[in-house]
Design a protein around this motif. Sequence first.
Motif, short mmCIF file in Angstrom:
data_model
loop_
_atom_site.label_atom_id
_atom_site.label_comp_id
_atom_site.label_asym_id
_atom_site.label_seq_id
_atom_site.Cartn_x
_atom_site.Cartn_y
_atom_site.Cartn_z
N ARG A 163 0.86 -1.19 0.00
CA ARG A 163 0.00 0.00 0.00
C ARG A 163 0.89 1.24 0.00
NH1 ARG A 163 -5.28 1.51 2.29
NH2 ARG A 163 -5.20 3.55 3.30
N VAL A 164 0.49 2.25 -0.75
CA VAL A 164 1.19 3.53 -0.75
C VAL A 164 0.17 4.63 -0.49
CG1 VAL A 164 2.49 5.21 -2.11
CG2 VAL A 164 3.01 2.77 -2.33
N GLU A 165 0.52 5.54 0.41
CA GLU A 165 -0.34 6.69 0.70
C GLU A 165 0.41 7.96 0.34
OE1 GLU A 165 -1.49 6.46 4.81
OE2 GLU A 165 -2.64 4.60 4.53
N PHE A 166 -0.25 8.83 -0.43
CA PHE A 166 0.35 10.08 -0.86
C PHE A 166 -0.40 11.26 -0.25
CE2 PHE A 166 1.60 7.58 -4.76
CZ PHE A 166 2.97 7.67 -4.56
N GLU A 167 0.34 12.30 0.11
CA GLU A 167 -0.31 13.53 0.60
C GLU A 167 -0.97 14.29 -0.54
OE1 GLU A 167 1.36 16.26 3.41
OE2 GLU A 167 2.86 14.79 4.07
N HIS A 168 -0.41 14.22 -1.73
CA HIS A 168 -0.97 15.01 -2.82
C HIS A 168 -2.29 14.40 -3.30
CE1 HIS A 168 1.42 11.96 -5.10
NE2 HIS A 168 0.42 12.03 -5.96
N GLU A 169 -3.12 15.27 -3.85
CA GLU A 169 -4.39 14.84 -4.43
C GLU A 169 -4.18 14.46 -5.89
OE1 GLU A 169 -7.15 14.52 -2.82
OE2 GLU A 169 -6.95 15.74 -0.99
N ARG A 170 -5.08 13.64 -6.40
CA ARG A 170 -5.02 13.26 -7.82
C ARG A 170 -6.44 13.04 -8.29
NH1 ARG A 170 -2.43 10.76 -12.15
NH2 ARG A 170 -0.15 10.83 -12.01
N GLU A 171 -6.86 13.81 -9.27
CA GLU A 171 -8.24 13.70 -9.75
C GLU A 171 -8.38 12.70 -10.89
OE1 GLU A 171 -9.58 17.58 -10.78
OE2 GLU A 171 -9.42 18.37 -8.73
N GLU A 172 -7.28 12.42 -11.60
CA GLU A 172 -7.36 11.54 -12.77
C GLU A 172 -6.30 10.45 -12.69
OE1 GLU A 172 -6.82 14.13 -16.09
OE2 GLU A 172 -8.90 14.86 -16.06
N ARG A 173 -6.58 9.34 -13.37
CA ARG A 173 -5.64 8.25 -13.59
C ARG A 173 -5.10 7.65 -12.28
NH1 ARG A 173 -3.61 7.66 -18.59
NH2 ARG A 173 -1.44 7.34 -17.96
N ASP A 175 -6.09 4.82 -11.06
CA ASP A 175 -5.91 3.40 -11.34
C ASP A 175 -4.57 3.14 -12.03
OD1 ASP A 175 -8.36 2.91 -10.22
OD2 ASP A 175 -9.43 2.71 -12.13
N HIS A 176 -4.16 4.09 -12.87
CA HIS A 176 -2.88 3.96 -13.57
C HIS A 176 -1.73 3.96 -12.57
CE1 HIS A 176 0.22 4.28 -16.56
NE2 HIS A 176 0.54 5.52 -16.23
N VAL A 177 -1.80 4.83 -11.57
CA VAL A 177 -0.75 4.89 -10.55
C VAL A 177 -0.69 3.57 -9.79
CG1 VAL A 177 0.12 6.10 -8.52
CG2 VAL A 177 -1.05 7.38 -10.33
N ALA A 178 -1.86 3.05 -9.40
CA ALA A 178 -1.91 1.77 -8.68
C ALA A 178 -1.34 0.64 -9.53
CB ALA A 178 -3.34 1.47 -8.27
N GLU A 179 -1.62 0.69 -10.83
CA GLU A 179 -1.10 -0.35 -11.73
C GLU A 179 0.42 -0.29 -11.83
OE1 GLU A 179 -1.51 -1.70 -16.44
OE2 GLU A 179 -2.66 0.00 -15.67
N VAL A 180 0.96 0.94 -11.92
CA VAL A 180 2.41 1.10 -12.01
C VAL A 180 3.09 0.66 -10.72
CG1 VAL A 180 4.27 2.81 -12.17
CG2 VAL A 180 2.33 2.92 -13.75
N LEU A 181 2.52 1.05 -9.56
CA LEU A 181 3.13 0.70 -8.28
C LEU A 181 2.87 -0.75 -7.90
CD1 LEU A 181 2.35 3.94 -6.22
CD2 LEU A 181 4.53 3.24 -7.20
N GLY A 182 1.83 -1.33 -8.44
CA GLY A 182 1.53 -2.72 -8.16
C GLY A 182 0.94 -2.96 -6.79
N CYS A 183 0.20 -1.98 -6.28
CA CYS A 183 -0.41 -2.13 -4.97
C CYS A 183 -1.53 -1.10 -4.81
CB CYS A 183 0.62 -1.94 -3.86
SG CYS A 183 1.33 -0.28 -3.79
N GLU A 184 -2.23 -1.16 -3.68
CA GLU A 184 -3.26 -0.18 -3.37
C GLU A 184 -2.61 1.20 -3.18
OE1 GLU A 184 -6.61 0.74 0.12
OE2 GLU A 184 -5.22 -0.95 0.30
N VAL A 185 -3.27 2.24 -3.69
CA VAL A 185 -2.74 3.60 -3.56
C VAL A 185 -3.85 4.51 -3.04
CG1 VAL A 185 -1.68 5.57 -4.74
CG2 VAL A 185 -1.10 3.23 -5.45
N VAL A 186 -3.51 5.36 -2.08
CA VAL A 186 -4.44 6.32 -1.50
C VAL A 186 -3.88 7.72 -1.71
CG1 VAL A 186 -5.50 7.17 0.63
CG2 VAL A 186 -5.27 4.70 0.24
N PHE A 187 -4.73 8.66 -2.10
CA PHE A 187 -4.31 10.05 -2.31
C PHE A 187 -4.97 10.94 -1.27
CE2 PHE A 187 -3.92 7.91 -6.37
CZ PHE A 187 -2.65 8.29 -6.77
N GLY A 188 -4.34 12.11 -0.99
CA GLY A 188 -4.89 13.04 -0.01
C GLY A 188 -4.73 12.54 1.41
#
Length: 343
Positions: A163-173, A175-188
């Motif tokens: 799992r990766v958690e980011f402070e920055h927000e992301r309105e688009e793509r 799923d693409h970030v999660a696919e690249v990282l290969g795990c669950e991703v949370v923004f904000g």
Amino acid sequence: MQELRDAGVMLRLIYEAMKKHGIDTDAIFTRLGVDENYVYTEHLRTPHSAQLYFWQVVEDVSGDPDIGLHLGQRLPAYKGQVLEYLFLSSPNFGEGLRRAQNYQRLLSDAAKTDFFIEGDNACMVLDTASEDVRRLKHFNECFVLGLITFFRSITDGSFQPTRVEFEHEREERQDHVAEVLGCEVVFGATENRLYFPASALAHPSPHAEPELLDLHERFASEQVARLEKKDIVGQVERIVAELLDSGEVTLDAVAERLGIKARTLRTRLTEAETSFNQVLADFRYRLARQLLATTDESIDEIVYLTGFSEPSTFYRAFKRWSNMTPIEYRKTAQGKDALVDAM
């Protein structure tokens, strides 16, 4: 306040990724006001705050709103540095991680990473001293991918984030970030965090060697000590900036502001492999280049702002520093969005 800086290896890795990605690096470095040789400057450390401008330029030139993520995919593994040696010579991944935390300043003055166990997962908190950079999308996504690549390289490819958690927000793509990282991703999120199985901490290093580990720790300690000696340069530059318009920029005046004797200041600058006159000249040159490249201030005003008593003295000094007159430099530098002072 001491200016925070990042190790030049971070810029070098991104430069290699940009070349692999086919980005026009000449255009980027022209915008930054430096050349590509700058990337390989010995002992290079760039201002942490310059990350903001750097990533904006890279996005502008590449036209890719996800450029940090895509460069992160192409980052070469972090190799041949003392932090890698600490990991490899430690008994296991967890021990390497614990030791590397003691020397994270070798990577960045702004780094404040920590890790803890939470159930079956271990968690790395990826903090920096700069709130703006902590929330910078391109930096965060590229840096996390760089960490994952590095951790895989020292664990024989077994490291896998959960799992990766980011402070920055992301309105688009997202799923693409999660696919690249290969795990669950949370923004904000409230912090930048990288989760991975706690079992990975026990992954043994085939290169573990107690004697080498002691040697690498001593070397890391010496490098941190060298950086600490150079802290005095940043403190002197900060006071020089405050004193320039007064005309009283002397060793004695700066030492008084620091609360130490002039002799002590001279000794500490010698230990940092420089001198007061050199620090003053370097600061004036950097300030002059910044003003010439990014403002329309008159030469007379720049003479005053850089602390020279008369134009002729300024002209001679600038010619000696750059092999150009101030007017020649302004003609070549303006219009390039040069980030001379930051880079």
